[in-house]
Every structure is written in C-alpha cells, then in structure tokens.
Write a protein that holds these residues in place. Sequence first.
Motif, mmCIF file in Angstrom:
data_model
loop_
_atom_site.group_PDB
_atom_site.id
_atom_site.type_symbol
_atom_site.label_atom_id
_atom_site.label_comp_id
_atom_site.label_asym_id
_atom_site.label_seq_id
_atom_site.Cartn_x
_atom_site.Cartn_y
_atom_site.Cartn_z
ATOM 1 N N ALA A 32 1.460 -1.098 -0.200
ATOM 2 C CA ALA A 32 -0.081 -0.239 -0.017
ATOM 3 C C ALA A 32 0.704 1.189 -0.133
ATOM 4 N N LYS A 33 0.773 2.426 -0.690
ATOM 5 C CA LYS A 33 0.639 3.453 -0.978
ATOM 6 C C LYS A 33 0.029 4.569 -0.520
ATOM 7 N N ILE A 34 0.489 5.495 0.276
ATOM 8 C CA ILE A 34 -0.051 6.281 0.846
ATOM 9 C C ILE A 34 0.127 7.645 0.750
ATOM 10 N N ASN A 35 -0.811 8.635 0.282
ATOM 11 C CA ASN A 35 -0.070 10.139 -0.310
ATOM 12 C C ASN A 35 0.358 10.238 1.531
ATOM 13 N N PRO A 36 1.498 11.664 2.023
ATOM 14 C CA PRO A 36 0.902 12.239 3.333
ATOM 15 C C PRO A 36 -0.082 12.577 3.626
ATOM 16 N N ASN A 85 6.962 8.233 13.337
ATOM 17 C CA ASN A 85 7.447 9.311 11.556
ATOM 18 C C ASN A 85 5.866 8.937 11.491
ATOM 19 N N LEU A 86 5.486 9.478 10.292
ATOM 20 C CA LEU A 86 4.693 9.290 9.660
ATOM 21 C C LEU A 86 5.111 8.261 8.536
ATOM 22 N N TRP A 87 4.297 7.313 8.041
ATOM 23 C CA TRP A 87 5.009 6.044 7.066
ATOM 24 C C TRP A 87 4.067 6.347 5.973
ATOM 25 N N LEU A 88 5.101 6.174 4.967
ATOM 26 C CA LEU A 88 4.096 6.483 3.532
ATOM 27 C C LEU A 88 4.186 5.096 2.363
#
Length: 108
Positions: A32-36, A85-88
Amino acid sequence: MNFSHDIEYLQEIAKKILRFSPVGVSKVIFRAKINPEGDVANFKYNYECNDGSSGWFISDSALVEEEIFCLLKKHRAFFVSQGQNLWLESMLSIDANSGKISMALKYD
C-alpha cells in the motif's frame, strides 16, 4: 508503544484480504502507498500458492478496499500518536496457513 491497536488493525486488514484472495493461497503480499495527506492510496495484491504458482489479484469490492484504506489510515495515525514518523508505504506479508502477519514500513 502500545502495540495492541497496531496488531488489531493488521489482523483486520489480513482477514479482509484473505476473504477475496485466490483459492489455495499460502501467502499474500499486500503493498500500500498512501500520500502524506492520507486521501489517496494505491494497493497491490500478490500471492503464492501451496502448489508453487504465484500471481496477482484484485479486490472484489470497492467497499472492502475503502475499509482496508480506513484501517491503514488508523494504523498510520496510531503510529504518529505514539511518536513515530508518518509512513508512506507499507508491505504486509500474510501467511494464510499459519496466520502469521508481518509488516514493513517505508517513511520516505
């Protein structure tokens, strides 16, 4: 860090994915890729079967994908609330035979 919420989110995601995975699957790799901003996601589902075959598959329901997306956003928000941290990007490995789940995260 309290991992109970983390594990609950991953278990629920794995259950949803295994419901629409191919018959005979032994392992699923979910990327999965999620934008910031958290409003756009891209999902990829790959599998391996006990007979050695492998390939990719798609979800059978936009609603299920939206549920998975919501769980991933909750997982990400939980990590941030715990000082992470926010993962992407994430990669979830699901062993359908043993029920073991592992996750790798990418932060940039």
